[in-house]
Design a protein around this motif. Structure first.
Motif, PDB file in Angstrom:
ATOM      1  N   THR A 292     129.516  33.353  33.672  1.00 21.02           N
ATOM      2  CA  THR A 292     128.663  33.588  32.455  1.00 21.02           C
ATOM      3  C   THR A 292     128.156  34.779  32.454  1.00 21.02           C
ATOM      4  N   LEU A 293     127.551  35.290  33.972  1.00 19.37           N
ATOM      5  CA  LEU A 293     127.305  36.584  33.760  1.00 19.37           C
ATOM      6  C   LEU A 293     128.435  37.621  33.591  1.00 19.37           C
ATOM      7  N   VAL A 294     129.736  37.231  33.918  1.00 15.37           N
ATOM      8  CA  VAL A 294     130.681  38.019  33.558  1.00 15.37           C
ATOM      9  C   VAL A 294     130.947  38.164  32.062  1.00 15.37           C
ATOM     10  N   PHE A 295     130.944  37.104  31.395  1.00 12.70           N
ATOM     11  CA  PHE A 295     131.168  37.108  29.932  1.00 12.70           C
ATOM     12  C   PHE A 295     129.966  37.913  29.077  1.00 12.70           C
ATOM     13  N   VAL A 296     128.774  37.533  29.422  1.00 18.02           N
ATOM     14  CA  VAL A 296     127.499  38.141  28.809  1.00 18.02           C
ATOM     15  C   VAL A 296     127.397  39.805  28.958  1.00 18.02           C
ATOM     16  N   LEU A 297     127.711  40.210  30.167  1.00 20.70           N
ATOM     17  CA  LEU A 297     127.569  41.564  30.546  1.00 20.70           C
ATOM     18  C   LEU A 297     129.022  42.298  30.070  1.00 20.70           C
ATOM     19  N   GLY A 298     130.128  41.615  30.118  1.00 22.33           N
ATOM     20  CA  GLY A 298     131.644  42.163  29.744  1.00 22.33           C
ATOM     21  C   GLY A 298     131.514  42.102  28.301  1.00 22.33           C
ATOM     22  N   GLU A 299     131.193  41.311  27.580  1.00 27.44           N
ATOM     23  CA  GLU A 299     131.226  41.302  26.024  1.00 27.44           C
ATOM     24  C   GLU A 299     129.957  42.315  25.487  1.00 27.44           C
ATOM     25  N   SER A 300     128.905  42.453  26.243  1.00 26.57           N
ATOM     26  CA  SER A 300     127.824  43.434  25.884  1.00 26.57           C
ATOM     27  C   SER A 300     128.524  44.717  26.003  1.00 26.57           C
ATOM     28  N   TRP A 301     129.118  45.185  27.194  1.00 27.47           N
ATOM     29  CA  TRP A 301     129.790  46.583  27.558  1.00 27.47           C
ATOM     30  C   TRP A 301     130.738  46.683  26.740  1.00 27.47           C
ATOM     31  N   MET A 302     131.841  45.943  26.057  1.00 33.62           N
ATOM     32  CA  MET A 302     132.801  46.235  25.256  1.00 33.62           C
ATOM     33  C   MET A 302     132.248  46.690  23.998  1.00 33.62           C
ATOM     34  N   ASN A 303     131.331  45.741  23.409  1.00 33.98           N
ATOM     35  CA  ASN A 303     130.680  46.214  22.152  1.00 33.98           C
ATOM     36  C   ASN A 303     129.791  47.312  22.196  1.00 33.98           C
TER      37      ASN A 303
END
Length: 382
Positions: free
Chosen positions: A107-118
């Motif tokens: 979940t940490l990977v998804f939250v941070l990864g999606e935030s980083w891309m956006n």
């Protein structure tokens, strides 16, 4: 537009999708082979949801202390170790604990990864690049069951390959910049409730797609086996659903930059309702294959639209907070969906999976018709 950063973060998240696509069906099929029923398999499928809720609440705080790139790398390495332990410790209680830990880590990977891309995507490319993320992630999950079918389900190769993929994802983030500046907040329940009240369609769509994804990767193979299909064919049915999820994303991203997003939301909702009701009727006919493709396409479109709407409105800490709220909704969907579907499949009807998805789509249809799909501002909690 920093393309190298976008594709590096995208690649790291895709590595997680491949690992999940390999390991989740393998866990369910292994449990089915050990003689566990649909409810026990549903409990196993739901166990990461508790970890998802924990990981979502800690994302901003940990990222502010460790830094987004380093935290994502640590999570990917730890996730790889958890998959290796699944292969070394074949025990139902231990697997429950490991799957819970995986839920928090990934979940940490998804939250941070999606935030980083956006964060790094420019507005003129937002619809298309968010859709490319959705399509790529769906394709990674498609490749997972296909690779598992090629490797076989008797051994533990699926667990080991998933671990290697996540280690590769960690290396892609070396030296990358441009991550959002996270605040030391948590996605508190009050912030989540405010988000749900202000954007009920977004909230329900995320939770519904979380139910969908968890059930497709874990309970759809069991559903197919119980309906008389062979194990190989059951895995291909999962792949057909994920193909549909991947096929719609890029056209949807183009349309989202040009047409009404509420109209697109309504179309995906109606399509999911119709397909879910038709699936039990056409299950043993050739028409089931295009229907499975549409099943994935309509459900995946809802989640892609949710990310587009959130990404265009927030930056830095607010963006991380918004994605943390989405992750909490995801965790709730992953928790409730498999448990309810597993119990209903075992004790009520063998077609519980598509019928419950139809019920969820019907609720979303009512919400979209009454309130629309625009998300509310996410309140930052301290």
């Amino acid at each position: 537009m920093p393309w190298a950063i976008y594709f590096a973060v995208l690649g790291s998240v895709i590595s997680v999708g491949l690992a999940i696509g390999l390991s989740m069906p393998l866990v369910s099929l292994r449990l089915e082979g050990w003689g566990y029923g649909s409810f026990a398999i549903g409990v196993m499928a739901a166990s990461p949801a508790i970890g998802i809720l924990t990981g979502a609440s800690l994302a901003g705080r940990l990222a502010s202390r460790v830094g987004t790139p380093r935290l994502m790398q640590l999570c990917l390495v730890t996730g790889a170790a958890s998959l290796i332990l699944l292969s070394l410790l074949p025990s139902y209680p231990l697997w429950l604990l490991l799957r819970l830990a995986l839920g928090a880590i990934l979940t940490l990977v998804f939250v941070l990864g999606e935030s980083w891309m956006n964060q790094v995507i420019t507005d003129r490319w937002r619809g298309r690049l968010v859709a490319l993320y959705g399509s790529s992630y769906a394709l990674s999950q498609l490749a997972g069951p296909l690779l598992l079918g090629a490797l076989g389900t008797e051994g533990d190769q699926g667990f080991w390959l998933g671990a290697l993929l996540m280690l590769g994802g960690a290396t892609l983030l070396l030296g990358r910049q441009g991550a959002p500046a996270a605040g030391g907040h948590t996605a508190a329940w009050q912030a989540l409730l405010d988000f749900c009240r202000g954007a009920p369609a977004i909230a329900w769509a995320v939770a519904l797609f979380a139910c969908f994804e968890a059930m497709i990767l874990t309970l759809l193979p069991v559903y197919a086996l119980n309906q008389g299909f062979g194990q190989q064919l059951a895995l291909y049915m999962v792949s057909a659903v994920v193909v549909g999820d991947a096929l719609l994303q890029l056209p949807l991203g183009l349309l989202a930059d040009r047409l009404s997003r509420q109209g697109l939301f309504l179309g995906c909702t109606l399509g999911l309702l119709a397909v879910s009701l038709a699936l039990p009727l056409l299950l043993h006919t050739p028409g089931v294959w295009p229907l499975l493709v549409l099943f994935g396409a309509t459900a995946g479109g809802l989640f892609t639209l949710a990310l587009i709407l959130v990404g265009e409105r927030y930056r830095d800490a607010e963006l991380v907070s918004a994605n943390a709220c989405i992750a909490q909704l995801w965790g709730l969907g992953c928790l409730v969906g498999p448990l309810v579907t597993g119990a209903a499949s075992q004790w009520l009807t063998g077609h519980a999976l598509p019928l419950l998805m139809a019920a969820g789509a019907a609720v979303l249809l009512v919400i979209v018709g009454r309130r629309g799909s625009a998300p509310a501002t996410v309140t930052e909690a301290t």
